[in-house]
Design a protein around this motif. Structure first.
Motif, PDB file in Angstrom:
ATOM      1  N   VAL A  75       1.111  -1.211  -0.200  1.00  0.00           N
ATOM      2  CA  VAL A  75      -0.036  -0.040   0.027  1.00  0.00           C
ATOM      3  C   VAL A  75       0.809   1.345   0.147  1.00  0.00           C
ATOM      4  CG1 VAL A  75      -1.605   1.281   1.220  1.00  0.00           C
ATOM      5  CG2 VAL A  75      -1.718  -1.215   1.161  1.00  0.00           C
ATOM      6  N   PRO A  76       0.669   2.161  -0.873  1.00  0.00           N
ATOM      7  CA  PRO A  76       1.240   3.327  -1.082  1.00  0.00           C
ATOM      8  C   PRO A  76       1.167   4.361   0.195  1.00  0.00           C
ATOM      9  CG  PRO A  76       0.790   2.905  -3.120  1.00  0.00           C
ATOM     10  CD  PRO A  76       0.074   1.990  -2.251  1.00  0.00           C
ATOM     11  N   VAL A  77       1.908   4.777   1.081  1.00  0.00           N
ATOM     12  CA  VAL A  77       2.011   5.878   1.937  1.00  0.00           C
ATOM     13  C   VAL A  77       2.811   6.858   1.881  1.00  0.00           C
ATOM     14  CG1 VAL A  77       2.096   6.175   4.381  1.00  0.00           C
ATOM     15  CG2 VAL A  77       1.285   4.030   3.636  1.00  0.00           C
ATOM     16  N   ALA A  78       2.280   8.357   2.034  1.00  0.00           N
ATOM     17  CA  ALA A  78       3.113   9.429   1.976  1.00  0.00           C
ATOM     18  C   ALA A  78       3.380   9.845   3.558  1.00  0.00           C
ATOM     19  CB  ALA A  78       2.479  10.340   1.326  1.00  0.00           C
ATOM     20  N   LEU A  79       4.415  10.480   3.873  1.00  0.00           N
ATOM     21  CA  LEU A  79       4.746  11.110   5.042  1.00  0.00           C
ATOM     22  C   LEU A  79       4.936  12.623   4.866  1.00  0.00           C
ATOM     23  CD1 LEU A  79       7.774   8.698   5.495  1.00  0.00           C
ATOM     24  CD2 LEU A  79       5.487   8.343   6.560  1.00  0.00           C
ATOM     25  N   LYS A  80       4.588  13.187   6.095  1.00  0.00           N
ATOM     26  CA  LYS A  80       4.565  14.622   6.388  1.00  0.00           C
ATOM     27  C   LYS A  80       6.194  14.818   6.365  1.00  0.00           C
ATOM     28  CE  LYS A  80       3.288  18.119   9.284  1.00  0.00           C
ATOM     29  NZ  LYS A  80       2.252  18.810  10.653  1.00  0.00           N
ATOM     30  N   ASP A  81       6.639  16.127   5.914  1.00  0.00           N
ATOM     31  CA  ASP A  81       8.030  16.269   5.554  1.00  0.00           C
ATOM     32  C   ASP A  81       8.968  16.666   7.001  1.00  0.00           C
ATOM     33  OD1 ASP A  81      10.467  16.671   3.974  1.00  0.00           O
ATOM     34  OD2 ASP A  81      10.217  18.866   4.293  1.00  0.00           O
ATOM     35  N   ASN A  82       8.004  16.631   8.180  1.00  0.00           N
ATOM     36  CA  ASN A  82       8.795  16.651   9.440  1.00  0.00           C
ATOM     37  C   ASN A  82       9.237  15.219   9.928  1.00  0.00           C
ATOM     38  OD1 ASN A  82       6.218  15.869  10.027  1.00  0.00           O
ATOM     39  ND2 ASN A  82       5.962  17.505  11.869  1.00  0.00           N
ATOM     40  N   MET A  83       9.117  14.076   9.213  1.00  0.00           N
ATOM     41  CA  MET A  83       9.321  12.859   9.478  1.00  0.00           C
ATOM     42  C   MET A  83      10.484  12.419   8.927  1.00  0.00           C
ATOM     43  SD  MET A  83       5.375  11.258   9.632  1.00  0.00           S
ATOM     44  CE  MET A  83       4.215  12.537  10.382  1.00  0.00           C
ATOM     45  N   VAL A  84      11.548  12.037   9.674  1.00  0.00           N
ATOM     46  CA  VAL A  84      12.748  11.573   9.159  1.00  0.00           C
ATOM     47  C   VAL A  84      12.882  10.243   8.538  1.00  0.00           C
ATOM     48  CG1 VAL A  84      15.222  11.193   9.730  1.00  0.00           C
ATOM     49  CG2 VAL A  84      14.177  12.989  10.713  1.00  0.00           C
ATOM     50  N   SER A  85      13.348  10.096   7.406  1.00  0.00           N
ATOM     51  CA  SER A  85      13.608   8.660   6.911  1.00  0.00           C
ATOM     52  C   SER A  85      15.005   8.776   5.919  1.00  0.00           C
ATOM     53  CB  SER A  85      12.366   8.560   5.956  1.00  0.00           C
ATOM     54  OG  SER A  85      12.448   9.505   4.719  1.00  0.00           O
ATOM     55  N   TYR A  86      15.448   7.581   6.252  1.00  0.00           N
ATOM     56  CA  TYR A  86      16.916   7.335   5.994  1.00  0.00           C
ATOM     57  C   TYR A  86      16.933   7.661   4.547  1.00  0.00           C
ATOM     58  CZ  TYR A  86      21.488   5.359   5.177  1.00  0.00           C
ATOM     59  OH  TYR A  86      22.758   5.024   4.617  1.00  0.00           O
ATOM     60  N   GLY A  87      17.961   8.706   4.015  1.00  0.00           N
ATOM     61  CA  GLY A  87      18.551   8.832   2.868  1.00  0.00           C
ATOM     62  C   GLY A  87      17.447   9.615   1.849  1.00  0.00           C
TER      63      GLY A  87
END
Length: 485
Positions: A75-87
């Motif tokens: 399932v495709p999910v989007a994240l708010k830009d204040n959540m850190v994700s590697y790289g």
């Protein structure tokens, strides 16, 4: 499959698991949708197409081999830009962090990946989550898919618009004073703010640490329950979490609210609420009554102080949290500096936007010697009274029903003052101050725009408000998201 992006997260997951469609094809369809619509909406600030297709292919391979897959498989999910994700770019939509890439995954990101969700990109937001319109972003304005002349709400407006425009099946946002529920109401989707201590905040760029909470945007309450099954629970990296068992939230969705006591606080039906919005909420109350719920009039007498308390405490915490952005260790560094003081002043002046500067200044002022007792300490005392109001109310009722916002999404060109913008969160702030869960569910239309009904539950009572929200969806009737802009 035509318009697969119109499905819910639960529906698309079932089709992937049944072999009716591959996750790779779903991801391709979502990126096609984004390409076709995002120049009009502006939901995203960065996309991860290559990574997303690789992750989707891995899910398809697991399914083909008969291996166990996670709860959000493919399932495709989007994240708010204040959540850190590697790289990945992780900037909180602030110039001071422009170009920064995460060096680890936030706990919610780790949990999504473990559940085989496909992370497609980061969404636009008010800078450091400070705003009610997504207009304070350093990148762009985001528009409401129902009417592109209007705001999507904030601060999580990009996540809300992405789900409303069917650019993602679900998205995560953060809620400090209403930043999930208010944009969910404006964009006609479901938005859930969990109890403080229910979902790990590790890896979120802090605005106000005693108020921030991560939660989902979805098309349906069932999808919100499915997401909560994945992201809720303990985490060694967040000491503010409570060790409370995480139920299967989808099992709570019985459609039955008979015997439930739902409180309606008189303080949430104030003079400033738009008449059309009030009618939608009144109709929702009547639907609950028809379903067998008992409607109880209650009072939350300290509600009138909530906005004032919030705009002392949240800026105070922000001034402390944002002190780390100094141009020394990471982020924007000013050129042509003359000494360390000049470095701090120029880097922060150039890197932060007007609203962030305003809140840092307010926060620093209320924490300063001579004003701490008069403002900050007093606000903490009133915060306790607000929390006690809810505790007394919950001795009589199971949950509380209120409008999510006093009006519908306002126009992008409306010249609202900072105070007027702060009042957009008047019905949502109290739940944050008390640390309680709240959900906004689409209830109807006013002025042709969506209106959300808000349900506030007891601490760790997400199952109850999800149950009540799902029951309302079943009697509300079909709810269609906009197709054209």
């Amino acid at each position: 499959m035509d318009k697969i992006y119109d499905l819910t997260a639960f529906e698309v997951r079932e089709k992937i698991l049944a072999g009716e469609v591959k996750s790779v094809d779903v991801v391709k369809a979502i990126f096609d949708r984004i390409e076709a619509t995002d120049d009009k909406i502006g939901s995203f600030v960065s996309l991860n197409k290559e990574k997303a297709l690789e992750a989707a292919a891995a899910v398809d391979e697991k399914i083909a081999k008969g291996e166990k897959v996670g709860a959000l498989a493919g399932v495709p999910v989007a994240l708010k830009d204040n959540m850190v994700s590697y790289g990945d770019p992780s900037s909180s939509c602030s110039k001071i962090l422009e170009g920064y890439e995460g060096i680890y995954d936030a706990t919610v990101v780790t949990k999504l990946k473990e559940a085989d969700a496909i992370i497609i990109g980061k969404t636009n937001m008010d800078e450091f989550a400070m705003g009610s319109s997504t207009k304070t972003s350093c990148f762009k304005e985001t528009k409401n898919p129902w009417d592109t002349t209007r705001v999507p709400g904030g601060s999580s407006g990009g996540s809300a618009s992405a789900v409303a425009a069917s650019q993602a099946f679900m998205a995560l946002g953060s809620d400090t004073g209403g930043s999930i529920r208010q944009p969910a109401s404006y964009c006609g989707i479901v938005g859930l703010k969990p109890t403080y201590g229910r979902v790990s905040r590790y890896g979120i760029m802090a605005f106000a640490s005693s108020l921030d909470q991560i939660g989902p945007f979805t098309k349906t309450v069932k999808d919100a329950a499915l997401t909560m099954n994945v992201i809720a629970g303990m985490d060694d990296y967040d000491s503010t979490l409570e060790d409370v068992e995480v139920p299967d939230y989808t099992e709570a969705l019985t459609g039955d609210v008979k015997g439930m006591k739902i409180g309606v606080p008189k303080e949430y039906f104030i003079e400033g609420i738009k008449p059309e919005v009030k009618k939608v909420i009144d109709d929702a109350i009547e639907k609950y009554r028809e379903m067998g719920a008992e409607i109880v009039d209650i009072s939350l007498p300290h509600t009138k102080y909530a906005v004032s308390v919030y705009y002392i405490l949240a800026p105070a915490e922000a001034s402390s949290n944002l002190a780390r952005f100094d141009g020394v260790r990471y982020g924007h560094r000013a050129a042509d500096i003359n000494g360390v003081d000049d470095l701090y002043i120029k880097s922060r002046s150039e890197g932060f936007g007007d609203e962030v500067k305003r809140r840092i200044m307010i926060g620093t002022y209320v924490l300063s010697a001579g004003f701490y007792d008069a403002y900050y300490r007093k606000a903490q005392q009133v915060r306790r009274l607000i929390k006690e109001d809810f505790e007394k109310a919950f001795e009589q009722v199971d949950m509380i029903l209120a409008p999510t916002a006093p009006g519908v999404a306002f126009r992008l060109d409306d010249k609202k003052t900072p105070i007027e913008l702060y009042l957009e969160d008047i019905f949502t702030i109290s739940a944050n101050l008390a640390g309680l869960p709240g959900i906004s569910v689409p209830a109807g239309l006013a002025e042709g725009m969506p209106v959300g009904v808000q349900l506030i539950g007891k601490a760790f009572g997400e199952a109850d408000i999800l149950r009540a929200g799902d029951a309302f969806e079943r009697v509300r009737g079909e709810w269609k998201l906009p197709e054209t802009y």
